[in-house]
Design an enzyme around this catalytic site. Structure first.
Site, PDB file in Angstrom:
ATOM      1  N   LYS A   1       0.838  -1.244   0.056  1.00 25.58           N
ATOM      2  CA  LYS A   1       0.063   0.060  -0.022  1.00 25.58           C
ATOM      3  C   LYS A   1       1.056   1.277   0.041  1.00 25.58           C
ATOM      4  O   LYS A   1       1.925   1.274   0.170  1.00 25.58           O
ATOM      5  CB  LYS A   1      -0.825  -0.097   1.269  1.00 25.58           C
ATOM      6  CG  LYS A   1      -1.858  -1.318   1.167  1.00 25.58           C
ATOM      7  CD  LYS A   1      -2.727  -1.216   2.240  1.00 25.58           C
ATOM      8  CE  LYS A   1      -3.717  -2.211   2.332  1.00 25.58           C
ATOM      9  NZ  LYS A   1      -5.069  -2.215   3.393  1.00 25.58           N
TER      10      LYS A   1
ATOM     11  N   TYR B   1     -12.479  -2.043  -3.647  1.00 24.71           N
ATOM     12  CA  TYR B   1     -12.867  -2.360  -2.239  1.00 24.71           C
ATOM     13  C   TYR B   1     -14.576  -2.289  -2.140  1.00 24.71           C
ATOM     14  O   TYR B   1     -14.976  -2.033  -1.117  1.00 24.71           O
ATOM     15  CB  TYR B   1     -12.364  -1.074  -1.235  1.00 24.71           C
ATOM     16  CG  TYR B   1     -11.036  -1.675  -0.655  1.00 24.71           C
ATOM     17  CD1 TYR B   1     -10.865  -2.817  -0.210  1.00 24.71           C
ATOM     18  CD2 TYR B   1     -10.066  -0.854  -1.125  1.00 24.71           C
ATOM     19  CE1 TYR B   1      -9.474  -3.280   0.394  1.00 24.71           C
ATOM     20  CE2 TYR B   1      -8.548  -0.950  -0.657  1.00 24.71           C
ATOM     21  CZ  TYR B   1      -8.547  -2.348   0.120  1.00 24.71           C
ATOM     22  OH  TYR B   1      -7.125  -2.464   0.388  1.00 24.71           O
TER      23      TYR B   1
ATOM     24  N   ASN C   1      -2.091  -0.258   6.942  1.00 21.28           N
ATOM     25  CA  ASN C   1      -1.553  -1.432   7.360  1.00 21.28           C
ATOM     26  C   ASN C   1      -0.813  -2.232   6.465  1.00 21.28           C
ATOM     27  O   ASN C   1      -0.503  -3.195   6.451  1.00 21.28           O
ATOM     28  CB  ASN C   1      -2.837  -2.109   8.071  1.00 21.28           C
ATOM     29  CG  ASN C   1      -3.762  -2.627   6.845  1.00 21.28           C
ATOM     30  OD1 ASN C   1      -3.468  -2.235   5.556  1.00 21.28           O
ATOM     31  ND2 ASN C   1      -4.705  -3.605   6.886  1.00 21.28           N
TER      32      ASN C   1
ATOM     33  N   HIS D   1      -2.112  -5.706   1.509  1.00 15.11           N
ATOM     34  CA  HIS D   1      -3.365  -6.172   1.435  1.00 15.11           C
ATOM     35  C   HIS D   1      -3.034  -7.486   0.685  1.00 15.11           C
ATOM     36  O   HIS D   1      -2.273  -7.825   0.018  1.00 15.11           O
ATOM     37  CB  HIS D   1      -4.010  -5.368   0.359  1.00 15.11           C
ATOM     38  CG  HIS D   1      -5.437  -6.230  -0.094  1.00 15.11           C
ATOM     39  ND1 HIS D   1      -6.649  -6.244   0.724  1.00 15.11           N
ATOM     40  CD2 HIS D   1      -5.786  -7.030  -1.123  1.00 15.11           C
ATOM     41  CE1 HIS D   1      -7.287  -7.218   0.105  1.00 15.11           C
ATOM     42  NE2 HIS D   1      -7.065  -7.460  -1.108  1.00 15.11           N
TER      43      HIS D   1
ATOM     44  N   GLU E   1      -9.881 -10.215  -7.833  1.00 13.30           N
ATOM     45  CA  GLU E   1      -8.798  -9.148  -7.270  1.00 13.30           C
ATOM     46  C   GLU E   1      -7.607  -9.358  -8.491  1.00 13.30           C
ATOM     47  O   GLU E   1      -7.109  -8.138  -8.971  1.00 13.30           O
ATOM     48  CB  GLU E   1      -8.273  -9.258  -6.039  1.00 13.30           C
ATOM     49  CG  GLU E   1      -9.328  -9.073  -4.997  1.00 13.30           C
ATOM     50  CD  GLU E   1      -8.869  -8.950  -3.539  1.00 13.30           C
ATOM     51  OE1 GLU E   1      -9.432  -8.241  -2.648  1.00 13.30           O
ATOM     52  OE2 GLU E   1      -7.643  -9.363  -3.191  1.00 13.30           O
TER      53      GLU E   1
HETATM   54  P1  CMP Z   1      -7.246  -4.730   3.594  1.00 20.72           P
HETATM   55  O1  CMP Z   1      -6.701  -6.047   4.110  1.00 20.72           O
HETATM   56  O2  CMP Z   1      -6.996  -4.129   2.570  1.00 20.72           O
HETATM   57  O3  CMP Z   1      -9.056  -4.674   3.523  1.00 20.72           O
HETATM   58  C1  CMP Z   1      -9.843  -3.985   3.698  1.00 20.72           C
HETATM   59  C2  CMP Z   1      -9.018  -2.611   4.646  1.00 20.72           C
HETATM   60  O4  CMP Z   1      -9.842  -1.719   5.191  1.00 20.72           O
HETATM   61  C3  CMP Z   1      -8.312  -3.067   5.357  1.00 20.72           C
HETATM   62  O5  CMP Z   1      -7.014  -3.911   5.036  1.00 20.72           O
HETATM   63  C4  CMP Z   1      -7.823  -1.917   6.183  1.00 20.72           C
HETATM   64  O6  CMP Z   1      -6.871  -0.986   5.548  1.00 20.72           O
HETATM   65  C5  CMP Z   1      -9.255  -1.272   6.220  1.00 20.72           C
HETATM   66  N1  CMP Z   1      -9.908  -1.404   7.337  1.00 20.72           N
HETATM   67  C6  CMP Z   1     -10.562  -2.660   7.966  1.00 20.72           C
HETATM   68  N2  CMP Z   1     -11.006  -2.186   8.931  1.00 20.72           N
HETATM   69  C7  CMP Z   1     -11.080  -1.117   9.387  1.00 20.72           C
HETATM   70  C8  CMP Z   1     -11.331  -0.094  10.332  1.00 20.72           C
HETATM   71  N3  CMP Z   1     -12.055  -0.467  11.606  1.00 20.72           N
HETATM   72  N4  CMP Z   1     -11.072   1.386  10.289  1.00 20.72           N
HETATM   73  C9  CMP Z   1     -10.416   1.765   9.283  1.00 20.72           C
HETATM   74  N5  CMP Z   1      -9.896   0.931   8.269  1.00 20.72           N
HETATM   75  C10 CMP Z   1     -10.020  -0.373   8.344  1.00 20.72           C
END
Ligand code: CMP
Length: 139
Positions: A10, A50, A113, A116, A127
């Site tokens: 990311k 998403y 984070n 993904h 995807e």
């Molecule tokens: P990802 O694995 O890319 O899948 C969905 C993304 O949404 C996740 O990683 C986070 O980056 C984001 N995400 C999931 N839960 C939350 C949350 N409670 N608040 C903000 N972002 C979130």
């Protein structure tokens, strides 16, 4: 069984200059990059990717973040690639991720984070096809 999964390094991780560390972790775990590119998603491309999270309160902010700078999108291939990549990543919230995982090392919080990974074979198929035509995937 050999399978494919979609991974994204990311924009936060690209900014931190840890692309090489993350790809090394994939390779060391036996996951081979069979397609790879650096792209900056538009807001609408991130929203399409998403779409399953459309109703979530964090959807708008997640899509802004994902389109805020370049990201690396990859197809990883290997035995149990989907599960293996999820183990390498760790929990969605870096604070809850196990020691030694990518999110523990490079994630800041549940939104920023670092990586993904597809969560099921059906998701992986959607995807991978979202970012890569067949002719850009090598095996
Ligand atoms: P990802 O694995 O890319 O899948 C969905 C993304 O949404 C996740 O990683 C986070 O980056 C984001 N995400 C999931 N839960 C939350 C949350 N409670 N608040 C903000 N972002 C979130």
């Amino acid at each position: 069984m050999s399978e494919r999964t979609l991974a994204i390094i990311k924009p936060d991780a690209v900014k931190k200059n840890v692309v090489g560390d993350i790809i090394n972790r994939y390779e060391q775990a036996g996951l081979k990059p069979v397609a790879i590119k650096l792209i900056q998603m538009s807001q609408s491309v991130a929203e399409g990717f998403y779409a399953v999270h459309k109703a979530r309160p964090f959807f708008g902010s997640l899509c802004s973040f994902m389109s805020s700078g370049p990201a690396v999108v990859l197809v990883l291939q290997g035995d149990n690639a989907i599960k293996k990549n999820r183990e390498l990543m760790g929990a969605t919230d870096p604070a809850k991720a196990d020691a030694g995982t990518i999110r523990k090392a490079h994630g800041a919080n549940i939104e920023f984070n670092a990586v993904h990974g597809s969560d099921s074979p059906e998701t992986a198929q959607f995807e991978i096809g979202y970012f890569f035509p067949g002719m850009e995937i090598f095996s």
